[in-house]
Design a protein around this motif. Sequence first.
Motif, mmCIF file in Angstrom:
data_model
loop_
_atom_site.group_PDB
_atom_site.id
_atom_site.type_symbol
_atom_site.label_atom_id
_atom_site.label_comp_id
_atom_site.label_asym_id
_atom_site.label_seq_id
_atom_site.Cartn_x
_atom_site.Cartn_y
_atom_site.Cartn_z
ATOM 1 N N UNK A 120 6.041 -60.445 5.359
ATOM 2 C CA UNK A 120 6.692 -61.450 4.630
ATOM 3 C C UNK A 120 6.767 -60.636 3.148
ATOM 4 N N UNK A 121 5.798 -59.666 2.853
ATOM 5 C CA UNK A 121 5.789 -59.120 1.652
ATOM 6 C C UNK A 121 6.918 -57.986 1.620
ATOM 7 N N UNK A 166 8.736 -69.216 -5.960
ATOM 8 C CA UNK A 166 6.993 -68.793 -6.028
ATOM 9 C C UNK A 166 6.610 -68.499 -4.669
ATOM 10 N N UNK A 167 7.470 -68.506 -3.431
ATOM 11 C CA UNK A 167 6.882 -68.315 -2.216
ATOM 12 C C UNK A 167 6.210 -66.893 -2.202
ATOM 13 N N UNK A 168 6.274 -66.007 -2.907
ATOM 14 C CA UNK A 168 5.695 -64.753 -2.937
ATOM 15 C C UNK A 168 4.217 -64.738 -3.407
ATOM 16 N N UNK A 169 3.829 -65.895 -4.203
ATOM 17 C CA UNK A 169 2.359 -66.070 -4.372
ATOM 18 C C UNK A 169 1.670 -66.028 -3.188
ATOM 19 N N UNK A 170 2.035 -66.643 -2.262
ATOM 20 C CA UNK A 170 1.208 -66.364 -0.747
ATOM 21 C C UNK A 170 0.627 -65.031 -0.421
ATOM 22 N N UNK A 171 1.497 -64.138 -0.924
ATOM 23 C CA UNK A 171 1.352 -62.676 -0.496
ATOM 24 C C UNK A 171 0.810 -61.966 -1.646
#
Length: 446
Positions: free
Chosen positions: A179-180, A246-251
Amino acid sequence: MLKLITGLVVPLLFIKKLWEHWNIVGAILFSLMLQTFLTLVAPFRRSTRDRCLLVIIWCAYLIADATASFAIGLISNNVRSPCDSSGKEEDDLLAFWAPFLLLHLGCPDPITAFSLEDNELWQRHMLSLILQAVASLYVFFQSLSHNKLELPTFLMFIAGIIKYSERIWALYRASTDSFSKYLLQDKDPGPDYALLMDKFACMRDGHLPTKTITVEQPEKEDKDVKLGKLSDLEVLHYAYHFFETFKGLVVDLVFSRHARKESRDFFKVREPEDALRVIEVELNFMCGVFYTKMMIMRSSVGYVFRIIACGSILAALALFHFHTNQSKYEPFNVKITYSLILGALALEFVSFLMLVFSDWTFSSPVHSALNPLALIYRCFLALTKSSWHSIPGNEVQVLGTPLFRRWSGSVSGHNFVRYCRKSSPTTMLKFTSWWDLIVVRKRVKE
């Protein structure tokens, strides 16, 4: 004592005969039942606070894989060798049933993982795919010399491999590292970057005067923030936009200052109801990425895979119904075969309906207005709209969603003081019904 032992022998022999006769059929039907249960009930996992239901879904999720693998093992153990001429017709059906278990191992679309840690086990599932595919091929080749169902079996094998591959792909895409990498796209320096760097290196090696100039990135123009009430489709579009931001905040990725300012300006002028609705849809998108096959189903390769899989199942049904002499087989086994084929088609149809009426279908504002299903989907979104209602004996109102909730309506917290005192946790508000959310407001007195 002897009478007691004699009394136990008869039931044990009965159970043994029952198991020998029903072990394969029972395991296959139980696997189909688990797949049906997960397809219909797993979507409620994100919208319930009931621990009992969550435990049931968790158990079904774990048992489903074990049951399908166990059934494949039973089939491979019971299939006869090519030299044995007895019961060859029934071996044809056993070989035909094995790919359906690969289909079941692919798991339903609404649940590929129960927790984020399950996504990291995609390599284990890849190994399981290889082993189960080898077992299915072993059963197929054992009956190949006399098999009259080789073409339907091959078609179902293709569908099973595709479904299991979709699951592995979904787990891989939702894993932390993948995902990253997916979010961190390669930078495009432009077509002249290599030429400029070569010139810079030559000038530097020739001790010619060079100068590096840093040009700051210009500020992006702020978009006009819509004021007032948001429509159902606008809530969907804004939620998808902020989800992509902001989905990158999860990783643990860092977002830009512009994204932070855009989000702050948007929510600053929103009413509490609209703000909650946008966040609610964002959470639903996040759940679809990490716990379902939604990212795979919406890709172009996913569409091709799904068409091939459904076409293979339909072709297998047509071949079995129109081009097979079913009188050679036991009528009960023929009914089991029809149950497996029709069950697979029914689950695919339900998954298709879930995809059509999901938030992802109308997440893009470009094509949604031209979509002929837009009017139908607006009516469907009206069922997901939250509304305020009063609680008897309390001076607050609760925001509730009676139908098609997108999340559980509660957020877990940890109180360090209570943990040190070893006291039981408390809730902010006692819910009077399962659809109430945690957002409250003072009741307006007339």
